[in-house]
Design an enzyme around this catalytic site. Structure first.
Site, PDB file in Angstrom:
ATOM      1  N   ARG A   1     -16.801  25.409   0.109  1.00 19.67           N
ATOM      2  CA  ARG A   1     -15.726  26.400   0.171  1.00 19.67           C
ATOM      3  C   ARG A   1     -15.621  27.204  -1.116  1.00 19.67           C
ATOM      4  O   ARG A   1     -15.510  28.432  -1.097  1.00 19.67           O
ATOM      5  CB  ARG A   1     -14.396  25.702   0.462  1.00 19.67           C
ATOM      6  CG  ARG A   1     -14.250  25.161   1.867  1.00 19.67           C
ATOM      7  CD  ARG A   1     -12.889  24.512   2.043  1.00 19.67           C
ATOM      8  NE  ARG A   1     -12.627  24.104   3.409  1.00 19.67           N
ATOM      9  CZ  ARG A   1     -12.976  22.916   3.905  1.00 19.67           C
ATOM     10  NH1 ARG A   1     -13.589  22.046   3.123  1.00 19.67           N
ATOM     11  NH2 ARG A   1     -12.711  22.610   5.164  1.00 19.67           N
ATOM     12  N   ILE A   2     -15.629  26.512  -2.252  1.00 24.89           N
ATOM     13  CA  ILE A   2     -15.495  27.223  -3.528  1.00 24.89           C
ATOM     14  C   ILE A   2     -16.732  28.060  -3.806  1.00 24.89           C
ATOM     15  O   ILE A   2     -16.633  29.220  -4.229  1.00 24.89           O
ATOM     16  CB  ILE A   2     -15.219  26.231  -4.668  1.00 24.89           C
ATOM     17  CG1 ILE A   2     -13.840  25.583  -4.484  1.00 24.89           C
ATOM     18  CG2 ILE A   2     -15.294  26.932  -6.026  1.00 24.89           C
ATOM     19  CD1 ILE A   2     -13.532  24.470  -5.465  1.00 24.89           C
TER      20      ILE A   2
ATOM     21  N   ASP B   1     -28.242  24.639  -1.574  1.00 28.37           N
ATOM     22  CA  ASP B   1     -27.427  23.692  -0.832  1.00 28.37           C
ATOM     23  C   ASP B   1     -28.331  22.970   0.161  1.00 28.37           C
ATOM     24  O   ASP B   1     -29.425  23.449   0.490  1.00 28.37           O
ATOM     25  CB  ASP B   1     -26.297  24.430  -0.091  1.00 28.37           C
ATOM     26  CG  ASP B   1     -25.149  23.512   0.284  1.00 28.37           C
ATOM     27  OD1 ASP B   1     -24.095  23.571  -0.382  1.00 28.37           O
ATOM     28  OD2 ASP B   1     -25.311  22.710   1.233  1.00 28.37           O
TER      29      ASP B   1
ATOM     30  N   ALA C   1     -17.426  22.260 -11.585  1.00 27.10           N
ATOM     31  CA  ALA C   1     -17.494  21.172 -10.607  1.00 27.10           C
ATOM     32  C   ALA C   1     -17.067  19.851 -11.248  1.00 27.10           C
ATOM     33  O   ALA C   1     -15.897  19.508 -11.276  1.00 27.10           O
ATOM     34  CB  ALA C   1     -18.904  21.088 -10.033  1.00 27.10           C
ATOM     35  N   ARG C   2     -18.035  19.132 -11.819  1.00 24.67           N
ATOM     36  CA  ARG C   2     -17.784  17.889 -12.522  1.00 24.67           C
ATOM     37  C   ARG C   2     -18.735  17.805 -13.707  1.00 24.67           C
ATOM     38  O   ARG C   2     -19.899  18.197 -13.606  1.00 24.67           O
ATOM     39  CB  ARG C   2     -17.973  16.676 -11.602  1.00 24.67           C
ATOM     40  CG  ARG C   2     -16.901  16.530 -10.521  1.00 24.67           C
ATOM     41  CD  ARG C   2     -15.538  16.213 -11.100  1.00 24.67           C
ATOM     42  NE  ARG C   2     -14.500  15.993 -10.089  1.00 24.67           N
ATOM     43  CZ  ARG C   2     -13.685  16.927  -9.630  1.00 24.67           C
ATOM     44  NH1 ARG C   2     -13.791  18.181 -10.064  1.00 24.67           N
ATOM     45  NH2 ARG C   2     -12.764  16.624  -8.736  1.00 24.67           N
TER      46      ARG C   2
ATOM     47  N   ASP D   1     -15.276  24.025 -17.377  1.00 28.49           N
ATOM     48  CA  ASP D   1     -13.899  23.579 -17.216  1.00 28.49           C
ATOM     49  C   ASP D   1     -13.849  22.062 -17.075  1.00 28.49           C
ATOM     50  O   ASP D   1     -12.776  21.481 -16.970  1.00 28.49           O
ATOM     51  CB  ASP D   1     -13.294  24.232 -15.965  1.00 28.49           C
ATOM     52  CG  ASP D   1     -11.809  23.949 -15.807  1.00 28.49           C
ATOM     53  OD1 ASP D   1     -11.059  24.190 -16.776  1.00 28.49           O
ATOM     54  OD2 ASP D   1     -11.399  23.498 -14.723  1.00 28.49           O
TER      55      ASP D   1
ATOM     56  N   GLU E   1     -13.499  12.839 -19.847  1.00 30.07           N
ATOM     57  CA  GLU E   1     -12.233  13.569 -19.946  1.00 30.07           C
ATOM     58  C   GLU E   1     -11.092  12.599 -20.228  1.00 30.07           C
ATOM     59  O   GLU E   1     -11.090  11.487 -19.697  1.00 30.07           O
ATOM     60  CB  GLU E   1     -11.963  14.338 -18.641  1.00 30.07           C
ATOM     61  CG  GLU E   1     -12.963  15.462 -18.418  1.00 30.07           C
ATOM     62  CD  GLU E   1     -12.612  16.351 -17.213  1.00 30.07           C
ATOM     63  OE1 GLU E   1     -11.500  16.203 -16.656  1.00 30.07           O
ATOM     64  OE2 GLU E   1     -13.439  17.202 -16.849  1.00 30.07           O
TER      65      GLU E   1
ATOM     66  N   HIS F   1     -10.086  21.572 -17.867  1.00 29.06           N
ATOM     67  CA  HIS F   1     -10.005  21.207 -16.447  1.00 29.06           C
ATOM     68  C   HIS F   1      -8.758  21.827 -15.813  1.00 29.06           C
ATOM     69  O   HIS F   1      -7.944  21.131 -15.190  1.00 29.06           O
ATOM     70  CB  HIS F   1      -9.993  19.680 -16.270  1.00 29.06           C
ATOM     71  CG  HIS F   1     -10.504  19.244 -14.920  1.00 29.06           C
ATOM     72  ND1 HIS F   1     -11.149  18.051 -14.718  1.00 29.06           N
ATOM     73  CD2 HIS F   1     -10.465  19.854 -13.695  1.00 29.06           C
ATOM     74  CE1 HIS F   1     -11.482  17.933 -13.444  1.00 29.06           C
ATOM     75  NE2 HIS F   1     -11.084  19.017 -12.806  1.00 29.06           N
TER      76      HIS F   1
ATOM     77  N   ALA G   1      -8.041  25.023 -11.384  1.00 28.21           N
ATOM     78  CA  ALA G   1      -7.209  25.008 -10.174  1.00 28.21           C
ATOM     79  C   ALA G   1      -5.726  25.116 -10.488  1.00 28.21           C
ATOM     80  O   ALA G   1      -4.895  25.100  -9.574  1.00 28.21           O
ATOM     81  CB  ALA G   1      -7.465  23.722  -9.382  1.00 28.21           C
TER      82      ALA G   1
END
Length: 319
Positions: free
Chosen positions: A152-153, A173, A233-234, A258, A263, A282, A285
């Site tokens: 989605r993102i 993907d 993402a991560r 981000d 973290e 982070h 969002a």
């Protein structure tokens, strides 16, 4: 009628709390270490957590009344899905709540990097107006945007890039999205082709065993020397040490992130010493609009507690 008991690991928007209060009493965590959580959830019906803290197997085993765990957001790597499924506990999230906010954040970082905005703003504050002749940026318009992870993102980033900057879209993907390819003239590519041909790369992959360390020294080496790569993402999806070396040696134009391997990231993080890196804590969002939408995970919490099926299930409990 006795109210349900819902345990929040962290605060969330008032909109979501108002939904809960109609049917439930809300309890808040004071700490997020596992022993504390185990002790606090013994009579809890539902849990809502954000990016911090874990809903581990031990936490679930200590909560015999637990029916549902809600993720305020999308990623569920801090929830033991196997344990939840085995114990008949629904896991729910808000899959489309932060698409726009995170996608906009990508372009914010991309513009900061390519337009050299951070340096320019500092120069202005220091009275160095002549810096306008020194800091010559680059346009996004018409460039090639490569997207790792076309969920989605990733799709939202692609649409913004295509419609807003007339960018050419490549995506990597496991699934092919023919309708989106037709809609925005996107093209599916393998990892090496995408990295070698893109001017800007957006990392939007989920954190899975197969994506951990996916972008490392070899992959960074495929990027153009003029390329920018941004991770929303991560942190573990890329190798931060390899990224540091690539940026330090100026083998690519710049990078932004981000998210971080550990973290919260500390102020002495090596990447923060580099002027061709821009980071944020982070917060991609964290817009008022997205926080409202994510807080509405409360709706699925109440649905499950009332014996109904959730709208956004992540798992299918066995009992």
């Amino acid at each position: 009628m006795e109210k349900f008991k819902v345990f929040l690991y962290e605060e969330m928007h008032e909109e979501g709390k108002a939904i809960l209060r109609e049917k439930a009493d809300i309890f808040f965590a004071e700490r997020l270490d596992e022993p504390y959580l185990i002790d606090r959830v013994r009579d809890i019906d539902g849990i809502i957590l954000r990016a911090n803290g874990r809903a581990s197997r031990k936490v679930m085993e200590s909560a015999p009344k637990l029916k549902v765990v809600g993720r305020h957001g999308v990623g569920v790597e801090n929830i033991d899905l196997e344990a939840a499924t085995e114990r008949g506990i629904w896991v729910v999230n808000t899959p489309d709540a932060n698409d726009v906010s995170v996608a906009e954040h990508f372009f914010g970082l991309a513009l900061m990097l390519s337009k050299i905005l951070k340096k320019g703003e500092i120069a202005l504050r220091e009275g160095r107006f002549e810096a306008r002749y020194q800091y010559i940026g680059n346009e996004l318009h018409g460039k090639t945007l490569g997207i790792l992870g076309f969920g989605r993102i990733g799709k939202t980033v692609a649409r913004m890039g295509y419609r807003g900057f007339e960018m050419k879209i490549l995506y990597y993907d496991t699934v092919r999205y023919a309708e989106v390819e037709e809609e925005i003239k996107a093209r599916k590519a393998d990892l090496d082709e995408l990295l070698s041909k893109s001017d800007f790369v957006s990392i939007n992959l989920p954190m899975l065993p197969e994506t951990k360390g996916l972008v490392g020294e070899r992959e960074f080496g495929l990027l153009k020397p003029t390329a920018y790569i941004i991770n929303l993402a991560r942190g573990p999806v890329w190798d931060e040490k390899a990224l540091y070396r690539v940026l330090k040696e100026r083998k690519i134009a710049g990078a932004g992130s981000d998210v971080f391997e550990v973290e919260p990231a500390t102020k002495d993080h090596p990447l923060f010493q580099l002027e061709n890196f821009i980071g944020t804590p982070h917060m991609a969002a964290h817009t008022d609009e997205a926080l409202k939408r994510m807080s509405r995970v409360a709706e699925d919490i109440i649905r499950v507690l009332e014996g109904k099926k959730p709208v956004h299930p992540v798992n299918q409990p066995k009992r």
